[in-house]
Design a protein around this motif. Structure first.
Motif, PDB file in Angstrom:
ATOM      1  N   ILE A   1       0.827  -1.334   0.028  1.00 21.48           N
ATOM      2  CA  ILE A   1      -0.066   0.012  -0.110  1.00 21.48           C
ATOM      3  C   ILE A   1       0.786   1.201   0.009  1.00 21.48           C
ATOM      4  O   ILE A   1       0.548   2.086  -0.939  1.00 21.48           O
ATOM      5  CB  ILE A   1      -0.954  -0.058   1.392  1.00 21.48           C
ATOM      6  N   LEU A   2       1.823   1.305   1.046  1.00 18.96           N
ATOM      7  CA  LEU A   2       2.663   2.682   1.227  1.00 18.96           C
ATOM      8  C   LEU A   2       3.296   3.038  -0.106  1.00 18.96           C
ATOM      9  O   LEU A   2       3.146   4.405  -0.359  1.00 18.96           O
ATOM     10  CB  LEU A   2       3.559   2.315   2.065  1.00 18.96           C
ATOM     11  N   PRO A   3       3.909   2.322  -0.968  1.00 21.70           N
ATOM     12  CA  PRO A   3       4.584   2.892  -2.004  1.00 21.70           C
ATOM     13  C   PRO A   3       3.860   3.435  -3.128  1.00 21.70           C
ATOM     14  O   PRO A   3       3.867   4.010  -4.083  1.00 21.70           O
ATOM     15  CB  PRO A   3       5.362   1.640  -2.705  1.00 21.70           C
ATOM     16  N   LYS A   4       2.506   2.985  -3.197  1.00 23.70           N
ATOM     17  CA  LYS A   4       1.330   3.382  -4.050  1.00 23.70           C
ATOM     18  C   LYS A   4       0.282   4.851  -3.667  1.00 23.70           C
ATOM     19  O   LYS A   4      -0.350   5.153  -4.368  1.00 23.70           O
ATOM     20  CB  LYS A   4       0.486   2.203  -4.596  1.00 23.70           C
ATOM     21  N   ALA A   5       0.505   4.949  -2.224  1.00 26.31           N
ATOM     22  CA  ALA A   5      -0.334   5.656  -1.763  1.00 26.31           C
ATOM     23  C   ALA A   5      -0.169   7.242  -2.372  1.00 26.31           C
ATOM     24  O   ALA A   5       0.919   7.718  -2.290  1.00 26.31           O
ATOM     25  CB  ALA A   5      -0.315   6.014  -0.203  1.00 26.31           C
ATOM     26  N   THR A   6      -1.014   8.045  -2.798  1.00 30.09           N
ATOM     27  CA  THR A   6      -0.941   9.168  -3.356  1.00 30.09           C
ATOM     28  C   THR A   6      -1.814  10.522  -2.648  1.00 30.09           C
ATOM     29  O   THR A   6      -1.367  11.499  -2.809  1.00 30.09           O
ATOM     30  CB  THR A   6      -1.309   9.518  -4.950  1.00 30.09           C
ATOM     31  N   ARG A   7      -2.709  10.191  -2.071  1.00 31.56           N
ATOM     32  CA  ARG A   7      -3.529  10.809  -1.572  1.00 31.56           C
ATOM     33  C   ARG A   7      -4.028  10.491   0.049  1.00 31.56           C
ATOM     34  O   ARG A   7      -3.921   9.171   0.264  1.00 31.56           O
ATOM     35  CB  ARG A   7      -4.888  11.121  -2.175  1.00 31.56           C
ATOM     36  N   PHE A   8      -4.333  11.269   1.022  1.00 29.88           N
ATOM     37  CA  PHE A   8      -4.753  11.026   2.325  1.00 29.88           C
ATOM     38  C   PHE A   8      -6.086  11.873   2.822  1.00 29.88           C
ATOM     39  O   PHE A   8      -6.241  12.797   2.120  1.00 29.88           O
ATOM     40  CB  PHE A   8      -3.465  11.112   3.390  1.00 29.88           C
TER      41      PHE A   8
ATOM     42  N   ILE B   1     -13.870  15.717   8.121  1.00 29.63           N
ATOM     43  CA  ILE B   1     -12.837  15.787   7.716  1.00 29.63           C
ATOM     44  C   ILE B   1     -11.834  16.907   8.205  1.00 29.63           C
ATOM     45  O   ILE B   1     -12.094  17.929   8.306  1.00 29.63           O
ATOM     46  CB  ILE B   1     -12.879  15.849   5.874  1.00 29.63           C
ATOM     47  N   MET B   2     -10.633  16.630   8.776  1.00 27.35           N
ATOM     48  CA  MET B   2      -9.519  17.518   9.403  1.00 27.35           C
ATOM     49  C   MET B   2      -8.618  17.694   8.275  1.00 27.35           C
ATOM     50  O   MET B   2      -8.027  18.874   8.349  1.00 27.35           O
ATOM     51  CB  MET B   2      -8.997  16.846  10.365  1.00 27.35           C
ATOM     52  N   LEU B   3      -8.319  17.161   7.429  1.00 26.84           N
ATOM     53  CA  LEU B   3      -7.189  17.502   6.461  1.00 26.84           C
ATOM     54  C   LEU B   3      -7.408  16.499   5.090  1.00 26.84           C
ATOM     55  O   LEU B   3      -7.348  15.200   5.495  1.00 26.84           O
ATOM     56  CB  LEU B   3      -5.908  17.665   6.837  1.00 26.84           C
ATOM     57  N   ARG B   4      -7.443  16.898   4.089  1.00 19.80           N
ATOM     58  CA  ARG B   4      -7.242  15.969   2.906  1.00 19.80           C
ATOM     59  C   ARG B   4      -6.009  16.406   2.105  1.00 19.80           C
ATOM     60  O   ARG B   4      -5.870  17.699   1.727  1.00 19.80           O
ATOM     61  CB  ARG B   4      -8.472  16.131   2.014  1.00 19.80           C
ATOM     62  N   GLY B   5      -5.222  15.666   1.605  1.00 22.19           N
ATOM     63  CA  GLY B   5      -4.100  16.194   0.829  1.00 22.19           C
ATOM     64  C   GLY B   5      -3.397  15.243   0.094  1.00 22.19           C
ATOM     65  O   GLY B   5      -3.676  13.788  -0.386  1.00 22.19           O
ATOM     66  N   VAL B   6      -2.085  15.550  -0.391  1.00 22.86           N
ATOM     67  CA  VAL B   6      -1.092  14.839  -1.095  1.00 22.86           C
ATOM     68  C   VAL B   6      -0.068  14.005  -0.137  1.00 22.86           C
ATOM     69  O   VAL B   6       0.460  14.542   0.744  1.00 22.86           O
ATOM     70  CB  VAL B   6      -0.500  15.540  -2.067  1.00 22.86           C
ATOM     71  N   VAL B   7       0.130  12.796  -0.497  1.00 24.64           N
ATOM     72  CA  VAL B   7       1.162  12.003   0.373  1.00 24.64           C
ATOM     73  C   VAL B   7       2.516  12.052  -0.314  1.00 24.64           C
ATOM     74  O   VAL B   7       2.802  12.170  -1.350  1.00 24.64           O
ATOM     75  CB  VAL B   7       0.845  10.399   0.246  1.00 24.64           C
ATOM     76  N   ASP B   8       3.172  12.840   0.642  1.00 28.98           N
ATOM     77  CA  ASP B   8       4.832  13.325   0.152  1.00 28.98           C
ATOM     78  C   ASP B   8       5.649  12.032   0.279  1.00 28.98           C
ATOM     79  O   ASP B   8       6.551  12.028  -0.493  1.00 28.98           O
ATOM     80  CB  ASP B   8       4.985  14.591   0.839  1.00 28.98           C
ATOM     81  N   ALA B   9       5.711  11.450   1.514  1.00 29.87           N
ATOM     82  CA  ALA B   9       6.754  10.473   1.798  1.00 29.87           C
ATOM     83  C   ALA B   9       6.310   9.645   2.653  1.00 29.87           C
ATOM     84  O   ALA B   9       5.315   9.989   3.518  1.00 29.87           O
ATOM     85  CB  ALA B   9       8.118  10.980   2.220  1.00 29.87           C
ATOM     86  N   TYR B  10       6.893   8.592   2.876  1.00 28.34           N
ATOM     87  CA  TYR B  10       6.533   7.581   4.038  1.00 28.34           C
ATOM     88  C   TYR B  10       8.124   6.838   4.615  1.00 28.34           C
ATOM     89  O   TYR B  10       9.040   7.129   3.802  1.00 28.34           O
ATOM     90  CB  TYR B  10       5.802   6.367   3.901  1.00 28.34           C
ATOM     91  N   GLU B  11       7.936   6.468   5.738  1.00 27.49           N
ATOM     92  CA  GLU B  11       9.373   6.332   6.425  1.00 27.49           C
ATOM     93  C   GLU B  11       9.009   4.849   7.394  1.00 27.49           C
ATOM     94  O   GLU B  11       7.844   5.100   8.080  1.00 27.49           O
ATOM     95  CB  GLU B  11      10.013   6.989   7.136  1.00 27.49           C
ATOM     96  N   ILE B  12       9.715   4.019   7.267  1.00 31.81           N
ATOM     97  CA  ILE B  12       9.711   2.497   8.269  1.00 31.81           C
ATOM     98  C   ILE B  12      10.879   2.457   9.109  1.00 31.81           C
ATOM     99  O   ILE B  12      12.060   2.765   8.470  1.00 31.81           O
ATOM    100  CB  ILE B  12       9.438   1.379   7.151  1.00 31.81           C
TER     101      ILE B  12
END
Length: 312
Positions: free
Chosen positions: A48-55, A63-74
């Motif tokens: 999921i994480l590598p393909k996520a583009t929106r949150f 809805i508190m915030l809708r936007g663009v996924v910039d990065a993820y980190e494990i």
């Protein structure tokens, strides 16, 4: 409780597990609203994480915030494997995309929105209209700059984004919502800062091609002893261009002249565009101020809101 829903470019959806920490910062415009969310990692996230583009961040169904996924980190921590997801509000799409160099001989707001906002797939709520004469978008300008420059000049306002990701063509200030903070309020911290550095007393616009000089003065600052002159060169400019540029430079320089930062022990206490009434006798601080930045977060110390107040 805050929950984060991810959307992938191929149409999948995924809800992050219970969050360990989260941080949402709101400005309504630039810099972007932003999100940081931390949760425990599970193997199903690998696809999921590598393909996520929106949150979309939800709290009690809102809805508190809708936007663009910039990065993820494990990362491996004392809590085990944790995932951090970072993103920005929908204004990021206008900031990240450049406009072509364009010149409008007669510009209308619908045309500006069609050329600079619609290509990014952003929903627009057009509350105010604006139109003007010749308007040029310089090469390398972001789509946000192309839009904001037009609305500020010909409409007298900067557009803003709602937490839902909708662009509103109206001024953010004056939502009508107010928060009262008094000596009895549970304040965690407060800081007031006034600065004269950076405030412009005069802008001298020079057009050497036409041999014209046009001074624009910040008389209020001058009357209180301020002295900081800037000189700008604008070849082949009109009187209106020179006046607007000088006034804009002065206005922008004064935005951070006064700042009050305060922290309250609850999340989402106020949002940009709201007003806060202060009645703090022990600090000799009173009056009504605009919320220009709001940061709500949750961590090991609980939930809280940091507000930055000023006057707009």
């Amino acid at each position: 409780m805050l929950s984060i829903h991810l959307e992938t470019y191929d149409g999948e959806g995924y809800v992050l597990p219970i969050l360990v920490r989260w941080d949402l910062e709101y400005t309504g415009g630039v810099p972007c609203d932003s999100l940081t969310a931390v949760c425990l990692y599970s193997a199903e996230m690998a696809d999921i994480l590598p393909k996520a583009t929106r949150f979309t961040a939800y709290r009690d169904g809102d809805i508190m915030l809708r936007g663009v996924v910039d990065a993820y980190e494990i990362a491996l921590s004392r809590q085990g494997l944790v995932v951090t997801v970072e993103g920005r509000g929908m204004a990021a799409l206008l900031l990240d995309n450049e406009s072509e160099a364009l010149t409008y001989e007669r510009a209308l707001l619908p045309e500006i929105l069609e050329n600079h906002v619609a290509p990014c797939g952003i929903t627009v709520h057009q509350k105010e209209s604006a139109s003007g004469g010749r308007y040029a978008v310089a090469s390398g300008s972001s789509q946000w700059k192309a839009l904001q420059g037009f609305t500020h000049r010909f409409g007298g306002f900067d557009p803003y984004f709602t937490p839902e990701g909708v662009l509103v063509t109206a001024s953010l200030w004056g939502s009508g919502k107010e928060l009262e903070v008094s000596d009895d309020s549970p304040l965690l911290s407060l800081r007031k800062r006034e600065q004269r550095y950076g405030v412009i007393s005069e802008v001298l616009i020079q057009d050497k091609v036409q041999g014209v000089s046009h001074p624009v003065r910040n008389q209020e600052f001058i009357d209180t002893g301020g002295q900081r002159r800037h000189v700008l060169y604008m070849p082949r400019s009109t009187a209106e261009d020179r006046r607007y540029t000088g006034e804009y430079q002065i206005t922008q320089s004064a935005l951070e002249q006064l700042e009050i930062d305060l922290e309250l022990p609850r999340a989402f206490a106020a949002m940009p565009g709201d007003r806060v009434g202060l009645a703090l006798s022990r600090l000799n601080l009173s009056g009504r101020y605009d919320v220009v930045r709001s940061r709500s977060r949750m961590d090991g110390d609980g939930e809280r809101t940091e507000l930055t107040l000023s006057r707009r």
